[in-house]
Design a protein around this motif. Structure first.
Motif, PDB file in Angstrom:
ATOM      1  N   VAL A   1      -0.170 -52.348  45.673  1.00 21.89           N
ATOM      2  CA  VAL A   1       0.943 -53.011  45.005  1.00 21.89           C
ATOM      3  C   VAL A   1       0.480 -53.424  43.611  1.00 21.89           C
ATOM      4  CG1 VAL A   1       0.366 -55.282  45.975  1.00 21.89           C
ATOM      5  CG2 VAL A   1       2.678 -54.826  45.164  1.00 21.89           C
ATOM      6  N   SER A   2       1.321 -53.176  42.628  1.00 22.00           N
ATOM      7  CA  SER A   2       0.999 -53.508  41.242  1.00 22.00           C
ATOM      8  C   SER A   2       1.730 -54.781  40.843  1.00 22.00           C
ATOM      9  CB  SER A   2       1.416 -52.362  40.313  1.00 22.00           C
ATOM     10  OG  SER A   2       1.116 -52.670  38.970  1.00 22.00           O
ATOM     11  N   VAL A   3       0.982 -55.746  40.360  1.00 21.83           N
ATOM     12  CA  VAL A   3       1.537 -57.023  39.922  1.00 21.83           C
ATOM     13  C   VAL A   3       1.435 -57.089  38.403  1.00 21.83           C
ATOM     14  CG1 VAL A   3       1.350 -59.530  40.042  1.00 21.83           C
ATOM     15  CG2 VAL A   3       0.851 -58.139  42.064  1.00 21.83           C
TER      16      VAL A   3
ATOM     17  N   HIS B   1      -0.332 -71.071  46.754  1.00 19.97           N
ATOM     18  CA  HIS B   1      -0.254 -69.696  47.250  1.00 19.97           C
ATOM     19  C   HIS B   1       0.622 -68.805  46.372  1.00 19.97           C
ATOM     20  CE1 HIS B   1      -2.557 -69.756  50.917  1.00 19.97           C
ATOM     21  NE2 HIS B   1      -1.985 -70.892  51.298  1.00 19.97           N
ATOM     22  N   SER B   2       1.447 -69.408  45.560  1.00 19.18           N
ATOM     23  CA  SER B   2       2.352 -68.609  44.720  1.00 19.18           C
ATOM     24  C   SER B   2       1.742 -68.278  43.356  1.00 19.18           C
ATOM     25  CB  SER B   2       3.681 -69.346  44.522  1.00 19.18           C
ATOM     26  OG  SER B   2       3.469 -70.563  43.825  1.00 19.18           O
ATOM     27  N   GLN B   3       0.539 -68.752  43.108  1.00 22.38           N
ATOM     28  CA  GLN B   3      -0.124 -68.529  41.813  1.00 22.38           C
ATOM     29  C   GLN B   3      -0.884 -67.204  41.849  1.00 22.38           C
ATOM     30  OE1 GLN B   3      -2.482 -72.038  41.182  1.00 22.38           O
ATOM     31  NE2 GLN B   3      -0.706 -73.398  41.117  1.00 22.38           N
ATOM     32  N   ILE B   4      -0.177 -66.129  41.719  1.00 20.02           N
ATOM     33  CA  ILE B   4      -0.774 -64.798  41.839  1.00 20.02           C
ATOM     34  C   ILE B   4      -1.261 -64.292  40.486  1.00 20.02           C
ATOM     35  CG2 ILE B   4       0.643 -64.279  43.835  1.00 20.02           C
ATOM     36  CD1 ILE B   4       2.448 -62.615  42.082  1.00 20.02           C
ATOM     37  N   LYS B   5      -2.178 -63.337  40.524  1.00 18.12           N
ATOM     38  CA  LYS B   5      -2.764 -62.770  39.308  1.00 18.12           C
ATOM     39  C   LYS B   5      -2.386 -61.299  39.185  1.00 18.12           C
ATOM     40  CE  LYS B   5      -6.618 -65.988  39.678  1.00 18.12           C
ATOM     41  NZ  LYS B   5      -8.080 -66.153  39.896  1.00 18.12           N
ATOM     42  N   LYS B   6      -2.168 -60.859  37.968  1.00 17.91           N
ATOM     43  CA  LYS B   6      -1.712 -59.483  37.749  1.00 17.91           C
ATOM     44  C   LYS B   6      -2.829 -58.478  38.010  1.00 17.91           C
ATOM     45  CE  LYS B   6      -2.561 -59.178  32.747  1.00 17.91           C
ATOM     46  NZ  LYS B   6      -1.941 -58.916  31.440  1.00 17.91           N
ATOM     47  N   GLY B   7      -2.421 -57.262  38.331  1.00 18.30           N
ATOM     48  CA  GLY B   7      -3.369 -56.192  38.610  1.00 18.30           C
ATOM     49  C   GLY B   7      -2.880 -55.324  39.744  1.00 18.30           C
ATOM     50  N   LEU B   8      -3.681 -54.331  40.108  1.00 19.01           N
ATOM     51  CA  LEU B   8      -3.354 -53.433  41.215  1.00 19.01           C
ATOM     52  C   LEU B   8      -4.192 -53.846  42.424  1.00 19.01           C
ATOM     53  CD1 LEU B   8      -1.779 -50.798  41.995  1.00 19.01           C
ATOM     54  CD2 LEU B   8      -3.907 -49.572  41.523  1.00 19.01           C
ATOM     55  N   TYR B   9      -3.522 -54.090  43.546  1.00 15.05           N
ATOM     56  CA  TYR B   9      -4.194 -54.576  44.744  1.00 15.05           C
ATOM     57  C   TYR B   9      -4.092 -53.565  45.887  1.00 15.05           C
ATOM     58  CZ  TYR B   9      -4.248 -59.152  42.461  1.00 15.05           C
ATOM     59  OH  TYR B   9      -4.465 -60.178  41.588  1.00 15.05           O
TER      60      TYR B   9
ATOM     61  N   SER C   1      -0.350 -63.530  50.046  1.00 20.29           N
ATOM     62  CA  SER C   1      -0.495 -64.476  48.945  1.00 20.29           C
ATOM     63  C   SER C   1      -1.963 -64.738  48.626  1.00 20.29           C
ATOM     64  CB  SER C   1       0.216 -65.787  49.276  1.00 20.29           C
ATOM     65  OG  SER C   1      -0.418 -66.461  50.354  1.00 20.29           O
ATOM     66  N   GLN C   2      -2.811 -64.765  49.654  1.00 21.04           N
ATOM     67  CA  GLN C   2      -4.250 -64.973  49.435  1.00 21.04           C
ATOM     68  C   GLN C   2      -4.856 -63.814  48.655  1.00 21.04           C
ATOM     69  OE1 GLN C   2      -5.714 -65.541  53.403  1.00 21.04           O
ATOM     70  NE2 GLN C   2      -4.956 -67.648  53.543  1.00 21.04           N
ATOM     71  N   ILE C   3      -4.438 -62.605  48.998  1.00 21.26           N
ATOM     72  CA  ILE C   3      -4.951 -61.421  48.294  1.00 21.26           C
ATOM     73  C   ILE C   3      -4.544 -61.449  46.827  1.00 21.26           C
ATOM     74  CG2 ILE C   3      -4.756 -58.909  48.099  1.00 21.26           C
ATOM     75  CD1 ILE C   3      -4.435 -58.861  51.180  1.00 21.26           C
TER      76      ILE C   3
ATOM     77  N   GLY D   1      -7.328 -62.330  42.809  1.00 23.15           N
ATOM     78  CA  GLY D   1      -7.687 -61.580  41.605  1.00 23.15           C
ATOM     79  C   GLY D   1      -8.615 -60.406  41.870  1.00 23.15           C
ATOM     80  N   LYS D   2      -8.870 -60.111  43.146  1.00 22.13           N
ATOM     81  CA  LYS D   2      -9.754 -58.994  43.506  1.00 22.13           C
ATOM     82  C   LYS D   2      -8.958 -57.692  43.478  1.00 22.13           C
ATOM     83  CE  LYS D   2     -12.800 -61.872  46.304  1.00 22.13           C
ATOM     84  NZ  LYS D   2     -13.360 -62.127  47.660  1.00 22.13           N
ATOM     85  N   VAL D   3      -8.794 -57.167  42.282  1.00 22.10           N
ATOM     86  CA  VAL D   3      -7.965 -55.980  42.077  1.00 22.10           C
ATOM     87  C   VAL D   3      -8.759 -54.718  42.401  1.00 22.10           C
ATOM     88  CG1 VAL D   3      -6.537 -57.081  40.328  1.00 22.10           C
ATOM     89  CG2 VAL D   3      -8.626 -55.900  39.635  1.00 22.10           C
ATOM     90  N   VAL D   4      -8.040 -53.616  42.530  1.00 23.42           N
ATOM     91  CA  VAL D   4      -8.653 -52.318  42.800  1.00 23.42           C
ATOM     92  C   VAL D   4      -9.533 -51.910  41.623  1.00 23.42           C
ATOM     93  CG1 VAL D   4      -8.215 -49.860  43.197  1.00 23.42           C
ATOM     94  CG2 VAL D   4      -6.744 -51.593  44.271  1.00 23.42           C
ATOM     95  N   GLN D   5     -10.742 -51.472  41.935  1.00 21.45           N
ATOM     96  CA  GLN D   5     -11.670 -50.994  40.910  1.00 21.45           C
ATOM     97  C   GLN D   5     -11.699 -49.463  40.922  1.00 21.45           C
ATOM     98  OE1 GLN D   5     -14.043 -52.657  38.691  1.00 21.45           O
ATOM     99  NE2 GLN D   5     -12.671 -54.397  39.016  1.00 21.45           N
ATOM    100  N   PHE D   6     -11.542 -48.865  39.755  1.00 22.50           N
ATOM    101  CA  PHE D   6     -11.673 -47.423  39.599  1.00 22.50           C
ATOM    102  C   PHE D   6     -12.998 -47.134  38.896  1.00 22.50           C
ATOM    103  CE2 PHE D   6      -7.180 -48.384  39.761  1.00 22.50           C
ATOM    104  CZ  PHE D   6      -6.645 -47.377  40.566  1.00 22.50           C
ATOM    105  N   LYS D   7     -13.418 -45.880  38.906  1.00 23.35           N
ATOM    106  CA  LYS D   7     -14.642 -45.541  38.196  1.00 23.35           C
ATOM    107  C   LYS D   7     -14.574 -44.124  37.639  1.00 23.35           C
ATOM    108  CE  LYS D   7     -17.198 -43.917  42.288  1.00 23.35           C
ATOM    109  NZ  LYS D   7     -18.421 -44.087  43.103  1.00 23.35           N
ATOM    110  N   VAL D   8     -15.338 -43.905  36.597  1.00 19.85           N
ATOM    111  CA  VAL D   8     -15.460 -42.575  35.998  1.00 19.85           C
ATOM    112  C   VAL D   8     -16.900 -42.421  35.534  1.00 19.85           C
ATOM    113  CG1 VAL D   8     -14.769 -43.363  33.685  1.00 19.85           C
ATOM    114  CG2 VAL D   8     -14.496 -40.950  34.314  1.00 19.85           C
ATOM    115  N   SER D   9     -17.449 -41.233  35.700  1.00 19.19           N
ATOM    116  CA  SER D   9     -18.849 -41.000  35.349  1.00 19.19           C
ATOM    117  C   SER D   9     -18.965 -40.056  34.170  1.00 19.19           C
ATOM    118  CB  SER D   9     -19.620 -40.436  36.553  1.00 19.19           C
ATOM    119  OG  SER D   9     -19.678 -41.372  37.602  1.00 19.19           O
TER     120      SER D   9
END
Length: 331
Positions: A43-45, A79-87, A99-101, A105-113
């Motif tokens: 989900v994208s916030v 619980h309503s104080q959410i942070k933007k990002g992709l989860y 709401s805890q997720i 603020g623990k958003v999805v991490q991508f990587k490129v080498s």
């Protein structure tokens, strides 16, 4: 007497209110801690998105629970104080878990080498096709102007490394990070260099390191490969390295180097020029940079591939020719 009655009533009301609140809160917790199935895996916030909008995306029955949901978040405003990002979400979760997720603020991490030996063109194409990257239409010259660098090419100016990033990161920002990482490595290693190495600038070190990178994938061989090129530079000999010829050929290279290619006068043909080419020919690793600045002390002037990614090193042309007959012509 009346005062005691009033105080008693107030006390009773407070206790009753508190117990009612606790009962109601526990009821909501018990109800919403039950797993709710969802098909949404991510989900994208965005900026300005609230928890109710996200809940509607995730839960099929969010509309039915809208009143209870608002009561829940009134009772637990943090619980309503959410942070933007992709989860990334589990297949089953509750409103409280969601709401805890989103608050973590623990958003999805991508990587490129960026792989050592790659060219800028290869990395830029890969970067713009990487999931999570906001692609860019900038060309190499526009990136050079944006980065405010003096060199005419980005070849060799990015550090091969794995870069982690969050969703919708601009491609340019990865290039900038790789450039800054390379600058840091070069600054550190330039100060530690062997002063006898015939390299006048850090940029020349990157040019030599890129050639070393393309000549061997064996980490332990790099200082010896570097010694061959340094010995040749000190003697005024041509480097005579095929990767520079290939780079100079550009898109004309079809997998084969012909005699006419070795005689062609390009700025990168080290069978023709008696110096380093004008720019790096690939991205060089920190190990290759260290090897260029601190080569092994040797009397070698030639090397030939003997298989398995390793090379045979020779001190003179006669020995080298014998090695060529043994490892190349016998095939």
């Amino acid at each position: 007497m009346l005062r005691k009655v009033i105080l008693g009533f107030i006390g009773f009301s407070l206790i009753a209110g508190f117990l009612s609140y606790k009962w109601f809160d526990n009821y909501l917790v018990e109800q919403w801690e039950l797993p709710r199935a969802t098909e949404v895996q991510q989900v994208s916030v965005g900026s300005g998105t609230n928890i109710y909008r996200v809940a509607n995306q995730v839960f099929a029955n969010a509309d039915q629970d809208a009143w209870w949901l608002r009561v829940w978040f009134k009772l637990h405003p943090h619980h309503s104080q959410i942070k933007k990002g992709l989860y990334q979400l589990d297949e089953q979760l509750s409103y409280a878990q969601l709401s805890q997720i989103l608050a973590s603020g623990k958003v999805v991490q991508f990587k490129v080498s960026l792989i050592e030996g790659e060219t800028f063109a290869q990395f830029w194409q890969k970067l713009n096709q990487t999931e999570g990257i906001k692609s860019s239409s900038k060309n190499e010259q526009e990136l050079i102007e944006w980065l405010e660098i003096e060199q005419s090419k980005l070849e060799g100016l990015l550090l091969p490394e794995t870069y982690f990033f969050v969703h919708n990161t601009p491609a340019e920002s990865i290039i900038k990070r790789a450039k800054l990482a390379l600058d840091k490595v070069v600054a550190e290693q330039w100060d530690k260099r062997n002063q006898a190495v015939p390299l006048k600038t850090p940029y020349e070190a990157l040019i030599l390191a890129s050639i070393i990178e393309k000549e061997t994938g064996a980490k332990f061989e790099r200082p010896r490969i570097a010694s061959v090129f340094v010995n040749r530079l000190n003697k005024g000999m041509r480097l005579q390295t095929d990767p520079t010829v290939i780079y100079g050929m550009g898109e004309r290279y079809d997998g084969n180097i012909r005699r006419k290619d070795l005689r062609e006068a390009t700025p990168y043909n080290t069978y023709v020029i008696r110096a380093l080419p004008p720019t790096p020919i690939a991205m060089a690793s920190e190990d290759a940079i260290i090897a260029a600045l601190n080569p092994e002390q040797s009397n070698y002037y030639y090397f030939v591939a003997k298989g398995g990614g390793e090379h045979y090193f020779s001190k003179n042309l006669a020995e080298h020719n014998r090695a060529v007959r043994k490892y190349i012509l016998k095939k």
